[in-house]
Scaffold this motif. Structure first.
Motif, PDB file in Angstrom:
ATOM      1  N   LEU A  50       1.360  -1.015   0.022  1.00  0.00           N
ATOM      2  CA  LEU A  50      -0.282   0.274   0.529  1.00  0.00           C
ATOM      3  C   LEU A  50       0.579   1.335   0.132  1.00  0.00           C
ATOM      4  O   LEU A  50       1.074   2.486  -0.723  1.00  0.00           O
ATOM      5  N   LEU A  51       1.870   1.141   0.328  1.00  0.00           N
ATOM      6  CA  LEU A  51       2.938   2.756   0.360  1.00  0.00           C
ATOM      7  C   LEU A  51       3.654   2.495  -0.564  1.00  0.00           C
ATOM      8  O   LEU A  51       3.565   3.619  -1.334  1.00  0.00           O
ATOM      9  N   LYS A  76       0.807   4.313  -2.312  1.00  0.00           N
ATOM     10  CA  LYS A  76       1.055   5.658  -2.248  1.00  0.00           C
ATOM     11  C   LYS A  76       1.582   6.496  -3.230  1.00  0.00           C
ATOM     12  O   LYS A  76       1.545   8.191  -3.203  1.00  0.00           O
ATOM     13  N   SER A  77       2.847   6.108  -3.238  1.00  0.00           N
ATOM     14  CA  SER A  77       4.012   6.912  -3.299  1.00  0.00           C
ATOM     15  C   SER A  77       4.229   6.678  -4.701  1.00  0.00           C
ATOM     16  O   SER A  77       4.670   7.665  -5.144  1.00  0.00           O
ATOM     17  N   LEU A 119       1.458   6.773  -6.761  1.00  0.00           N
ATOM     18  CA  LEU A 119       0.263   8.190  -7.284  1.00  0.00           C
ATOM     19  C   LEU A 119      -0.023   9.232  -6.397  1.00  0.00           C
ATOM     20  O   LEU A 119       0.280  10.362  -6.880  1.00  0.00           O
ATOM     21  N   ASP A 120       1.613   9.508  -5.184  1.00  0.00           N
ATOM     22  CA  ASP A 120       1.866  10.712  -5.421  1.00  0.00           C
ATOM     23  C   ASP A 120       3.191  11.312  -5.992  1.00  0.00           C
ATOM     24  O   ASP A 120       2.694  13.193  -7.016  1.00  0.00           O
ATOM     25  N   SER A 167      -3.778  12.423  -5.149  1.00  0.00           N
ATOM     26  CA  SER A 167      -3.789  12.451  -4.008  1.00  0.00           C
ATOM     27  C   SER A 167      -4.922  11.513  -3.476  1.00  0.00           C
ATOM     28  O   SER A 167      -5.677  12.025  -3.657  1.00  0.00           O
ATOM     29  N   VAL A 168      -4.489  10.681  -2.991  1.00  0.00           N
ATOM     30  CA  VAL A 168      -5.821   9.375  -1.954  1.00  0.00           C
ATOM     31  C   VAL A 168      -4.935   8.583  -1.164  1.00  0.00           C
ATOM     32  O   VAL A 168      -3.422   8.595  -0.936  1.00  0.00           O
ATOM     33  N   SER A 169      -5.806   8.797   0.090  1.00  0.00           N
ATOM     34  CA  SER A 169      -5.356   8.540   1.146  1.00  0.00           C
ATOM     35  C   SER A 169      -5.408   6.998   1.814  1.00  0.00           C
ATOM     36  O   SER A 169      -5.710   6.042   0.793  1.00  0.00           O
ATOM     37  N   LEU A 170      -4.454   6.938   2.903  1.00  0.00           N
ATOM     38  CA  LEU A 170      -4.170   5.557   2.617  1.00  0.00           C
ATOM     39  C   LEU A 170      -5.137   4.633   3.447  1.00  0.00           C
ATOM     40  O   LEU A 170      -5.776   3.562   3.000  1.00  0.00           O
ATOM     41  N   MET A 185      -7.284   3.679   0.116  1.00  0.00           N
ATOM     42  CA  MET A 185      -7.302   2.315  -0.667  1.00  0.00           C
ATOM     43  C   MET A 185      -6.799   0.982  -0.159  1.00  0.00           C
ATOM     44  O   MET A 185      -7.489   0.232  -0.446  1.00  0.00           O
TER      45      MET A 185
END
Length: 261
Positions: A176-177, A180-181, A183-184, A189-192, A195
């Motif tokens: 997931l991290l 997230k990286s 997508l950033d 911008s999507v929160s953990l 997701m």
């Protein structure tokens, strides 16, 4: 084109079924030499890569521990334990482990794995449940061997389903991290938490699919057990019944003779 020589070495070496570690090392040396590196620089690069990723090889520590446990009868004890529970079946054991795997993954606990749980515990317990009420000849038959292999395959599938389709539920999981990286970097911008929330339906669907597969496995096991009992009857049991019947008839004849005297 010479820069791809390492890929060619790996493909050819694995196709010839050579030692995988040796093939990778030779491929690394070939790629390094083509890139103009000296042997010392190649060894330094390999050592640096190993030390940076040494945590990946920590699972090797569990292998001798599992081997010692199996050598001292862990698998046999697991089979004996599950045969005492009449309601336990291979499908129920597999499904229960899948549920446990998903719950622990949801809280970030890596409790499981093929070498740590499936091979020493789950597979022997599932096969032991299928061996219940079968003769030794039936258990040693090719038909039961094929059935036991299908049981072990579903055990392995449950581990893959439990790990792959539920690890992203935990908000701090590595996968997931990584997402997230990525997508950033793409300005998305999507929160953990969001997701992780979207990973729950996938985990539930995989649980439903495994439930159907476990039910089918139990039906197949019951059918195979019926055929095995017909093909390989328990002669020791029948001999015991016959012996008891003969002894009963002998007792009856003795009592008749005594009454006549």
């Amino acid at each position: 084109m010479l820069s791809l020589i390492g890929v060619v070495v790996i493909v050819v070496g694995l196709a010839l079924r050579l030692n995988a570690l040796l093939v990778v090392l030779v491929a690394g040396f070939c790629s390094g030499l083509v890139a103009g590196m000296t042997p010392t620089e190649i060894l330094e690069a390999l050592g640096h890569a190993f030390t940076q990723n040494r945590a990946v090889s920590l699972f090797i520590i569990t292998l001798p521990v599992i081997g010692l446990l199996e050598r001292n009868g862990l698998r046999d004890q697991a089979e004996r334990l599950v045969q005492k529970f009449r309601a336990a079946s291979a499908g129920r054991i597999t499904l229960s482990y899948l549920v446990l795997r998903k719950l622990t993954n949801a809280f970030g606990l890596q409790l499981g794995g093929h070498p740590a749980m499936i091979r020493p515990l789950i597979a022997p317990m599932s096969v032991g449940a299928a061996e219940r009420d079968l003769s030794s000849a039936a258990i040693a038959s090719p038909r039961f061997h094929s059935l036991s292999q299908r049981i072990r395959v579903l055990n392995a599938v449950s581990e893959n389903f439990g790990n792959f389709f539920s690890q992203l539920i935990f908000v701090a999981s590595g996968g997931l991290l990584l997402i997230k990286s990525v997508l950033d970097k793409s300005d998305a911008s999507v929160s953990l938490a969001d997701m992780a929330l979207y990973a729950i339906p996938t985990a539930l669907i995989s649980l439903l699919v495994m439930f159907v597969m476990c039910r089918r496995l139990d039906r197949n096991i019951r059918r195979e057990q019926r055929l095995l009992r017909e093909e390989y009857p328990d002669l020791s049991y029948e001999g015991g019944v016959k012996e008891s019947a003969d002894s009963g008839s002998d007792t009856h004849s003795i009592s008749v003779r005594e009454s006549q005297s």
